[in-house]
Design an enzyme around this catalytic site. Structure first.
Site, mmCIF file in Angstrom:
data_model
loop_
_atom_site.group_PDB
_atom_site.id
_atom_site.type_symbol
_atom_site.label_atom_id
_atom_site.label_comp_id
_atom_site.label_asym_id
_atom_site.label_seq_id
_atom_site.Cartn_x
_atom_site.Cartn_y
_atom_site.Cartn_z
ATOM 1 N N GLY A 63 0.853 -0.962 0.004
ATOM 2 C CA GLY A 63 -0.159 0.228 -0.084
ATOM 3 C C GLY A 63 0.807 1.414 0.240
ATOM 4 N N ALA A 64 0.694 2.403 -0.747
ATOM 5 C CA ALA A 64 1.154 2.990 -0.490
ATOM 6 C C ALA A 64 0.687 4.514 -0.742
ATOM 7 C CB ALA A 64 2.254 3.736 -2.311
ATOM 8 N N GLY A 65 -0.193 4.801 0.542
ATOM 9 C CA GLY A 65 -1.273 6.464 0.317
ATOM 10 C C GLY A 65 -0.359 6.776 1.774
ATOM 11 N N GLY A 66 -1.048 7.567 2.190
ATOM 12 C CA GLY A 66 -0.619 8.199 3.635
ATOM 13 C C GLY A 66 0.417 7.350 4.301
ATOM 14 N N THR A 95 -6.116 8.777 -0.282
ATOM 15 C CA THR A 95 -5.516 10.279 0.886
ATOM 16 C C THR A 95 -5.395 11.110 0.254
ATOM 17 O OG1 THR A 95 -3.742 8.116 1.875
ATOM 18 C CG2 THR A 95 -3.722 10.401 2.511
ATOM 19 N N PHE A 168 -12.134 23.398 14.618
ATOM 20 C CA PHE A 168 -12.951 22.105 13.562
ATOM 21 C C PHE A 168 -12.660 21.168 14.608
ATOM 22 C CE2 PHE A 168 -14.570 19.845 10.343
ATOM 23 C CZ PHE A 168 -13.676 18.537 9.979
ATOM 24 N N GLN A 289 -18.717 4.348 10.220
ATOM 25 C CA GLN A 289 -18.608 6.088 9.559
ATOM 26 C C GLN A 289 -19.746 7.017 8.580
ATOM 27 O OE1 GLN A 289 -15.618 9.494 10.432
ATOM 28 N NE2 GLN A 289 -16.911 9.927 11.929
ATOM 29 N N HIS A 291 -22.815 9.527 6.860
ATOM 30 C CA HIS A 291 -22.422 10.994 7.136
ATOM 31 C C HIS A 291 -24.742 10.663 6.329
ATOM 32 C CE1 HIS A 291 -22.747 15.200 5.513
ATOM 33 N NE2 HIS A 291 -21.808 15.437 6.046
ATOM 34 N N LEU A 301 -20.329 13.989 -0.256
ATOM 35 C CA LEU A 301 -21.120 14.073 0.325
ATOM 36 C C LEU A 301 -21.459 15.665 0.465
ATOM 37 C CD1 LEU A 301 -19.055 12.587 3.285
ATOM 38 C CD2 LEU A 301 -21.221 11.683 2.131
ATOM 39 N N THR A 303 -22.814 19.179 1.979
ATOM 40 C CA THR A 303 -22.669 19.549 3.523
ATOM 41 C C THR A 303 -23.601 20.075 4.326
ATOM 42 O OG1 THR A 303 -21.808 21.631 4.475
ATOM 43 C CG2 THR A 303 -22.672 22.073 2.464
ATOM 44 N N GLU A 304 -23.827 19.457 5.936
ATOM 45 C CA GLU A 304 -24.563 19.627 6.486
ATOM 46 C C GLU A 304 -25.078 20.991 6.703
ATOM 47 O OE1 GLU A 304 -22.910 17.506 9.380
ATOM 48 O OE2 GLU A 304 -23.781 18.200 10.827
ATOM 49 N N ARG A 335 -26.561 14.308 13.468
ATOM 50 C CA ARG A 335 -26.421 13.313 11.494
ATOM 51 C C ARG A 335 -26.627 12.251 12.237
ATOM 52 N NH1 ARG A 335 -20.779 16.434 11.619
ATOM 53 N NH2 ARG A 335 -20.618 14.564 12.891
ATOM 54 N N HIS A 402 -18.149 6.750 4.805
ATOM 55 C CA HIS A 402 -17.471 7.439 4.459
ATOM 56 C C HIS A 402 -15.973 7.592 5.288
ATOM 57 C CE1 HIS A 402 -15.432 11.582 4.210
ATOM 58 N NE2 HIS A 402 -15.257 11.333 5.276
ATOM 59 N N GLU A 435 -5.623 4.193 7.581
ATOM 60 C CA GLU A 435 -6.464 2.803 7.798
ATOM 61 C C GLU A 435 -7.540 1.548 8.174
ATOM 62 O OE1 GLU A 435 -9.303 4.971 5.162
ATOM 63 O OE2 GLU A 435 -11.441 4.070 5.868
ATOM 64 N N ARG A 446 -14.595 8.240 14.996
ATOM 65 C CA ARG A 446 -13.692 8.812 14.474
ATOM 66 C C ARG A 446 -13.956 10.899 14.967
ATOM 67 N NH1 ARG A 446 -11.730 11.337 9.722
ATOM 68 N NH2 ARG A 446 -14.082 11.074 9.529
ATOM 69 N N LEU A 452 -5.811 11.923 9.115
ATOM 70 C CA LEU A 452 -4.383 12.850 8.476
ATOM 71 C C LEU A 452 -3.489 11.905 9.226
ATOM 72 C CD1 LEU A 452 -5.025 14.985 6.125
ATOM 73 C CD2 LEU A 452 -4.928 13.098 5.493
#
Lengths: 659, 100
Positions: A63-66, A95, A168, A289, A291, A301, A303-304, A335, A402, A435, A446, A452
């Protein structure tokens, strides 16, 4: 004029700048750097039909994500001969879609302390997170962000030149009592993209060997130790066995088990499935998780803020159904309430569209000017992803997956563990991060901008642990010559499969079943029905039909292998959800609405008797599947309630989670 | 040699005045050698728009860039364009929520 052009073309043809491939007929796609050690040998130990190439490395990252890139170059930096196997080009990993920010208690906007971040994360996880791993992550967070910034990641800045942090994701000061904390660092609006490109650029400084577009099939396990990985090269169909002392799994989540998800088509939980087939358990798979408002079909998605500005949710009868479920808050309810209400409406037959499987988000009753000023860009988004004009038609939405909190269980150092005889035991040679792993920093839910951070901290942790326990160039343990036989046999079986149902049909069945039964609305009967349906769908995998019999870039084959992986993840998710009889974090059940801990934390603790381990639910689920029959076995493991250093940071005792 | 004659004939076709021809000719020679920048504006700066070309106005980003990339309200440099992404509690951009 003509003479000039002839001179020019002659020069181009004779230049050495043309690729080798165009000149001679034997094509060699892989570069071999002169003088670099590569012990690749061709063998026919496991199959005479498929060419098998054996490689030897000190460490292999899948795997080569983050997380994968951070682990790969961390290992290369420490001097290990590292291979990074990935089925996508590194900068195409999922990512790149994480556009929020990274949380770190740098204290640039106001005084901050990582212990408050620790408290917020423990509370957000609904006390299912392992507090030692959360301690490790939040303590390393400022150093990790500064390290990224030193690698060249262009964070947005304050006037003084420090990294700008915004509010946030449920972050607070003073252990929840000091108001909103500003901890989220970002790079304009493309933090994940920038992170991935920074890490990829940094990794090119070290001599990691990248095996791009190699699909990892299975782990090579012997005597309970992980001795390597076997992978299929998609370009030419050869099988490659990578022998190594250390294997790191960083394959990402499994959003594609559900019909509606924000994940890429490649998020198929390959790492979780590889670990399951190796006989090891996966942890907390039922925590997914959601949404409430994801665009039907596209998975983006909404937004709310749309509902905050006056948008309403309507069913097929045109009724504003949120009034029935939340009379006071109506569409502005939390939510999970909104997601559950939408799912109940769809289940009761009042869904919209030909399949009656979504609801509408109506915004055309609001003045267009207001929409354009308050929510700039929404008309573009709705036109591109939903194909509707937001000032005239409603947007089709449904609850969307998500993030997956569950995955391969690890300790805070990144080593994969199993739970036997009441103790955590490390599996030698196997690590996991990102993940795909569940070091359980996210627990049952989460928090935004923490994932991240999870990638970079635990990617680095895996590299550090390997550097501590091994030295580069160590002799590898012997491996049976026939290791990996079953994977090749499975590959061959799928490649020539001639049943009756196509891969896409089985996959759609699985996705629809999971969306209807294991989504937001969970009750005993619905989950039980879903478990039975999933068992039946698992059996239909025997009847799979593939069409492409070739071996070069056979996407039919790869998609069918991915479907096998998705099935294992889906079975574990739905069976774990059915067994967990409480509501905690992202897993909420209508028939068991409360959290069931060892003590009732809503009332004063004095005089209460502790419930025994079997009777409460503050524990991790460890699920394993028998790949042949599809039978899921569940065990439980206690949550780690102590931090790494009680004096530096004391653990948070459980309490009722309310915001 | 042939290149020079081609250029000379081309310039002769475009203008008729003798003096101007000479200056244009030397101008062409000098630009051909790359020594001096051409002071004359190009006659057709943009290529003519084809039938399938999109108008430039249609692809304007609804979110405008801040002057010098500094957000006037929060003084953030290099931050996200447009209104604050976290104003509704999740990370919003162009109506899409990317994190929550």
């Amino acid at each position: 004029m003509a003479s000039i052009s002839r001179v020019l073309t002659k020069r181009v043809l004779s230049s050495k700048a043309l690729p080798v491939a165009a000149q001679c007929s034997s094509r060699s796609f892989h570069f071999s750097i002169y003088g670099k050690k590569d012990y690749a040998k061709v063998s026919d130990d496991i199959s005479t039909q498929y060419p098998v190439v054996d490689h030897e490395f000190d460490a292999v990252v899948v795997g080569a994500g983050g997380a994968g890139l951070r682990a790969a170059f961390g290992l290369s930096e420490a001097g290990f001969n590292t291979a990074c196997i990935t089925k996508l080009f590194p900068t195409r990993s999922h990512t790149v879609a994480a556009q929020g920010g990274i949380n770190a208690a740098l204290g640039n906007m106001e005084g901050d302390d990582w212990r408050w971040h620790f408290y917020d994360t423990v509370k957000g996880s609904d006390w299912l997170g392992d507090q030692d791993a959360i301690h490790y992550m939040t303590e390393q967070a400022p150093a990790a962000v500064v390290e990224l910034e030193n690698f060249g990641m262009p964070f947005s800045r304050t006037e003084d030149g420090k990294i700008y942090q915004r509010a946030f994701g449920g972050q607070s000061l003073q252990f929840g009592k000091g108001g909103q904390a500003h901890r989220c660092c970002c790079v304009a609006d493309r933090t994940g993209h920038s992170l991935l490109h920074t890490l990829y650029g940094r990794s090119l400084r070290y001599d990691t060997s990248y095996f791009v577009e190699y699909f990892a099939l299975d782990l090579l396990m012997e005597d309970g130790e992980c001795r390597g990985v076997i992978a299929l090269c998609m370009e030419d169909g050869s099988i490659h066995r990578f022998r190594s002392k250390n294997t790191v799994i960083a394959t990402g989540g499994y959003g594609r088990t559900y019909f509606s998800c924000t994940s890429a088509h490649t998020s198929t939980g390959d790492g979780n499935a590889m670990v399951t087939r190796a006989g090891l358990p996966c942890q907390d798979m039922e925590f997914v998780q959601f949404h409430p408002t994801g665009i039907y079909g596209a998975g983006c998605l909404i937004t709310e803020g749309c509902r905050g500005e006056g948008g309403i949710l309507i069913n097929s009868e045109g009724e504003r159904f949120m009034e029935r479920y939340a009379p006071n808050a109506k569409d502005l309810a939390s939510r999970d309430v909104v997601s559950r209400s939408m799912t109940i409406e769809i289940r009761e037959g009042r869904g919209c569209g030909p399949e009656k499987d979504h609801v509408y988000l109506q915004l055309h009753h609001l003045p267009p000017q207001q929409l354009a000023t308050r929510l700039p860009g929404i008309s573009e988004t709705a036109m591109i992803f939903a194909g509707v004009d937001v000032t005239k038609e409603p947007i089709p939405v449904l609850p969307t997956v998500h993030y997956n909190m569950g995955g391969v269980p690890t300790n805070y150092k990144g080593q994969v563990i199993t739970h036997t005889e009441g103790e955590d035991k490390v599996v030698p040679g196997l690590y996991a991060c990102g993940e795909a792993a569940c070091a359980s920093v996210h627990g049952a839910n989460r928090l935004g901008a923490n994932s991240l951070l999870d990638l970079v901290v635990f990617g680095r942790a895996c590299a550090l642990t390997i550097a501590d326990t091994c030295t580069p160039g160590e002799k590898l343990s012997p491996l049976k010559p026939s290791a990996g036989e079953e994977s090749v046999a499975n590959l061959d079986k799928i490649r020539f499969a001639n049943g009756n149902t196509r891969t896409s049909e089985i996959r759609l069945n699985m996705q629809r079943t999971m969306q209807n039964h294991a989504a937001v609305f969970r009750t005993g009967d619905v989950l039980k029905e879903g478990c039975d349906k999933m068992d039946a769908i698992y059996q239909t995998m025997e009847d799979i039909k593939t069409f492409d019999r070739g071996i070069v870039w056979n996407t039919d084959l790869v998609e069918s292998l991915e479907l096998q992986n998705l099935m294992l993840n889906a079975m574990q998710t739905i069976h774990s959800a059915e067994a967990r009889r409480e509501s905690r974090g992202a897993h909420s059940r209508e028939d068991y609405k409360d959290r069931m801990d060892e003590l009732d934390y809503a009332r004063p603790l004095a005089g209460q008797e502790r419930k025994p381990f079997e009777q409460h639910w503050r524990k991790h689920t460890m699920s394993s599947v028998d790949p042949k029959t599809g039978k899921v076995a569940l065990e439980y493991r206690p949550v780690i309630d102590t931090s790494l250093d009680q004096e530096a940071c004391s653990a948070i005792p459980p309490a009722i989670r309310s915001y | 040699m042939s290149l020079l004659s081609v250029c000379a004939s081309a310039s002769k076709r475009l203008v008729t005045h003798a003096l101007f021809v000479e200056s244009a000719f030397t101008g062409y020679l000098r630009t051909a050698s790359g020594a001096v920048k051409d002071k004359e504006p190009l006659r057709k700066a943009k290529t003519p728009q084809g039938r399938f070309d999109m108008n430039d106005e249609k692809t304007k980003d609804p979110l405008e860039k801040f002057p010098d990339d500094v957000n006037p309200a929060t003084k953030e440099q290099g931050g996200p364009r447009g209104p604050e992404p976290t104003r509704y509690g999740d990370w919003e951009r162009k109506g899409r929520c990317v994190d929550f």
